[in-house]
Write a protein that holds these residues in place. Sequence first.
Motif, mmCIF file in Angstrom:
data_model
loop_
_atom_site.group_PDB
_atom_site.id
_atom_site.type_symbol
_atom_site.label_atom_id
_atom_site.label_comp_id
_atom_site.label_asym_id
_atom_site.label_seq_id
_atom_site.Cartn_x
_atom_site.Cartn_y
_atom_site.Cartn_z
ATOM 1 N N GLY A 1 20.326 49.844 88.022
ATOM 2 C CA GLY A 1 20.913 49.521 86.736
ATOM 3 C C GLY A 1 21.809 50.664 86.302
ATOM 4 N N SER A 2 22.433 50.506 85.167
ATOM 5 C CA SER A 2 23.315 51.551 84.639
ATOM 6 C C SER A 2 22.735 52.109 83.341
ATOM 7 C CB SER A 2 24.712 50.987 84.361
ATOM 8 O OG SER A 2 25.319 50.598 85.577
ATOM 9 N N VAL A 3 22.835 53.431 83.212
ATOM 10 C CA VAL A 3 22.350 54.101 82.009
ATOM 11 C C VAL A 3 23.448 54.988 81.442
ATOM 12 C CG1 VAL A 3 19.915 54.063 82.691
ATOM 13 C CG2 VAL A 3 21.326 56.019 83.325
ATOM 14 N N ARG A 4 23.465 55.088 80.117
ATOM 15 C CA ARG A 4 24.368 56.015 79.451
ATOM 16 C C ARG A 4 23.596 57.298 79.225
ATOM 17 N NH1 ARG A 4 29.117 55.738 78.257
ATOM 18 N NH2 ARG A 4 29.188 53.469 78.284
ATOM 19 N N VAL A 5 24.187 58.402 79.681
ATOM 20 C CA VAL A 5 23.550 59.717 79.624
ATOM 21 C C VAL A 5 24.326 60.602 78.652
ATOM 22 C CG1 VAL A 5 23.057 61.780 81.013
ATOM 23 C CG2 VAL A 5 22.678 59.516 81.982
ATOM 24 N N SER A 6 23.590 61.391 77.874
ATOM 25 C CA SER A 6 24.216 62.381 77.002
ATOM 26 C C SER A 6 23.791 63.769 77.457
ATOM 27 C CB SER A 6 23.810 62.163 75.541
ATOM 28 O OG SER A 6 22.447 62.472 75.359
ATOM 29 N N VAL A 7 24.457 64.773 76.904
ATOM 30 C CA VAL A 7 24.078 66.168 77.143
ATOM 31 C C VAL A 7 23.632 66.720 75.800
ATOM 32 C CG1 VAL A 7 24.886 68.448 77.846
ATOM 33 C CG2 VAL A 7 25.748 66.412 79.017
ATOM 34 N N GLU A 8 22.421 67.272 75.784
ATOM 35 C CA GLU A 8 21.868 67.804 74.539
ATOM 36 C C GLU A 8 21.349 69.215 74.763
ATOM 37 O OE1 GLU A 8 18.870 65.125 73.159
ATOM 38 O OE2 GLU A 8 20.331 63.571 72.683
ATOM 39 N N THR A 9 21.441 70.026 73.733
ATOM 40 C CA THR A 9 20.913 71.385 73.788
ATOM 41 C C THR A 9 19.913 71.573 72.660
ATOM 42 O OG1 THR A 9 23.002 72.188 74.699
ATOM 43 C CG2 THR A 9 21.521 73.834 73.775
ATOM 44 N N THR A 10 18.727 72.037 73.031
ATOM 45 C CA THR A 10 17.690 72.330 72.046
ATOM 46 C C THR A 10 17.149 73.731 72.302
ATOM 47 O OG1 THR A 10 15.869 71.478 73.392
ATOM 48 C CG2 THR A 10 16.988 69.896 71.940
ATOM 49 N N ASP A 11 16.550 74.325 71.275
ATOM 50 C CA ASP A 11 15.935 75.643 71.451
ATOM 51 C C ASP A 11 14.792 75.583 72.454
ATOM 52 O OD1 ASP A 11 17.673 76.780 69.620
ATOM 53 O OD2 ASP A 11 16.282 76.565 67.937
ATOM 54 N N ALA A 12 14.028 74.504 72.425
ATOM 55 C CA ALA A 12 12.850 74.391 73.279
ATOM 56 C C ALA A 12 13.200 74.191 74.750
ATOM 57 C CB ALA A 12 11.972 73.238 72.799
ATOM 58 N N TYR A 13 14.246 73.401 75.046
ATOM 59 C CA TYR A 13 14.524 73.029 76.430
ATOM 60 C C TYR A 13 15.889 73.459 76.944
ATOM 61 C CZ TYR A 13 10.397 70.154 75.706
ATOM 62 O OH TYR A 13 9.134 69.725 75.421
ATOM 63 N N GLY A 14 16.722 74.044 76.117
ATOM 64 C CA GLY A 14 18.060 74.429 76.557
ATOM 65 C C GLY A 14 18.941 73.198 76.704
ATOM 66 N N THR A 15 19.926 73.273 77.597
ATOM 67 C CA THR A 15 20.848 72.160 77.822
ATOM 68 C C THR A 15 20.275 71.250 78.891
ATOM 69 O OG1 THR A 15 22.715 73.555 77.202
ATOM 70 C CG2 THR A 15 23.222 71.543 78.416
ATOM 71 N N GLN A 16 20.236 69.965 78.571
ATOM 72 C CA GLN A 16 19.682 69.000 79.511
ATOM 73 C C GLN A 16 20.285 67.630 79.262
ATOM 74 O OE1 GLN A 16 15.475 68.776 78.827
ATOM 75 N NE2 GLN A 16 15.690 67.849 76.827
ATOM 76 N N ASN A 17 20.034 66.730 80.208
ATOM 77 C CA ASN A 17 20.485 65.348 80.058
ATOM 78 C C ASN A 17 19.430 64.519 79.350
ATOM 79 O OD1 ASN A 17 21.986 65.848 83.122
ATOM 80 N ND2 ASN A 17 23.159 65.064 81.404
ATOM 81 N N ARG A 18 19.913 63.477 78.681
ATOM 82 C CA ARG A 18 19.028 62.526 78.015
ATOM 83 C C ARG A 18 19.610 61.137 78.194
ATOM 84 N NH1 ARG A 18 19.182 60.864 72.557
ATOM 85 N NH2 ARG A 18 17.276 59.843 71.954
ATOM 86 N N ILE A 19 18.779 60.196 78.590
ATOM 87 C CA ILE A 19 19.224 58.805 78.686
ATOM 88 C C ILE A 19 19.214 58.233 77.272
ATOM 89 C CG2 ILE A 19 18.669 56.508 79.572
ATOM 90 C CD1 ILE A 19 17.477 57.959 82.046
ATOM 91 N N VAL A 20 20.379 57.782 76.818
ATOM 92 C CA VAL A 20 20.489 57.273 75.446
ATOM 93 C C VAL A 20 20.615 55.766 75.379
ATOM 94 C CG1 VAL A 20 21.381 59.423 74.461
ATOM 95 C CG2 VAL A 20 22.972 57.735 75.389
ATOM 96 N N LYS A 21 20.893 55.129 76.522
ATOM 97 C CA LYS A 21 21.035 53.672 76.500
ATOM 98 C C LYS A 21 20.847 53.095 77.893
ATOM 99 C CE LYS A 21 23.976 49.904 75.071
ATOM 100 N NZ LYS A 21 25.171 49.456 74.408
ATOM 101 N N PHE A 22 20.136 51.985 77.948
ATOM 102 C CA PHE A 22 20.060 51.178 79.162
ATOM 103 C C PHE A 22 21.089 50.077 79.006
ATOM 104 C CE2 PHE A 22 15.874 53.103 78.864
ATOM 105 C CZ PHE A 22 15.754 53.626 80.137
ATOM 106 N N VAL A 23 22.000 49.968 79.965
ATOM 107 C CA VAL A 23 23.116 49.035 79.856
ATOM 108 C C VAL A 23 22.727 47.699 80.488
ATOM 109 C CG1 VAL A 23 25.527 48.637 80.465
ATOM 110 C CG2 VAL A 23 24.744 50.950 79.883
ATOM 111 N N LYS A 24 22.999 46.636 79.749
ATOM 112 C CA LYS A 24 22.686 45.277 80.202
ATOM 113 C C LYS A 24 23.342 44.999 81.548
ATOM 114 C CE LYS A 24 23.234 40.499 78.709
ATOM 115 N NZ LYS A 24 23.717 39.626 77.635
ATOM 116 N N LYS A 25 22.572 44.493 82.483
ATOM 117 C CA LYS A 25 23.077 44.165 83.820
ATOM 118 C C LYS A 25 23.968 42.940 83.735
ATOM 119 C CE LYS A 25 21.082 44.853 88.130
ATOM 120 N NZ LYS A 25 19.876 45.022 88.875
#
Length: 144
Positions: A119-143
């Motif tokens: 499937g396809s997912v929309r990924v963002s890049v987020e930075t937090t104090d706890a985890y630093g810079t990392q990817n996060r899946i923000v949406k599952f795209v309809k097939k």
Amino acid sequence: MSTEIDILSSLDSLDLTNVSTGFPVIPAGLYEVSVNEIKIEPNKKGTGHNLNAKLALNPPATAVDGKVVNPGYSLFHTISLVETDKYKPASSLAAFKECFTGTKSGTFMPVSQYIGNTGSVRVSVETTDAYGTQNRIVKFVKKG
């Protein structure tokens, strides 16, 4: 070819200053992934359960630092199964199912039906104090 003794003796002088210990971060965007693992497990607070999915990147990608991220690189996503006044798990589960099976009809279970599906997912890049810079899946795209 180096022997174990050669490698061990080099540890005394091995400078680790510039060695990265983090995970690669891919740019925000749409990525094709496959479901490698999916489990329902107790949440950390002990107040309910989470659906934990381990997804594998299908095509290679280029990380934000310019290095190649090979197919099979893992992306993780957790769906809380604990309903609140503002959060309904059924919506997240329906989006996951539709992404990996092409339909949200019927029940979500069994989780084994998702293994190997793409499937396809929309990924963002987020930075937090706890985890630093990392990817996060923000949406599952309809097939489809």
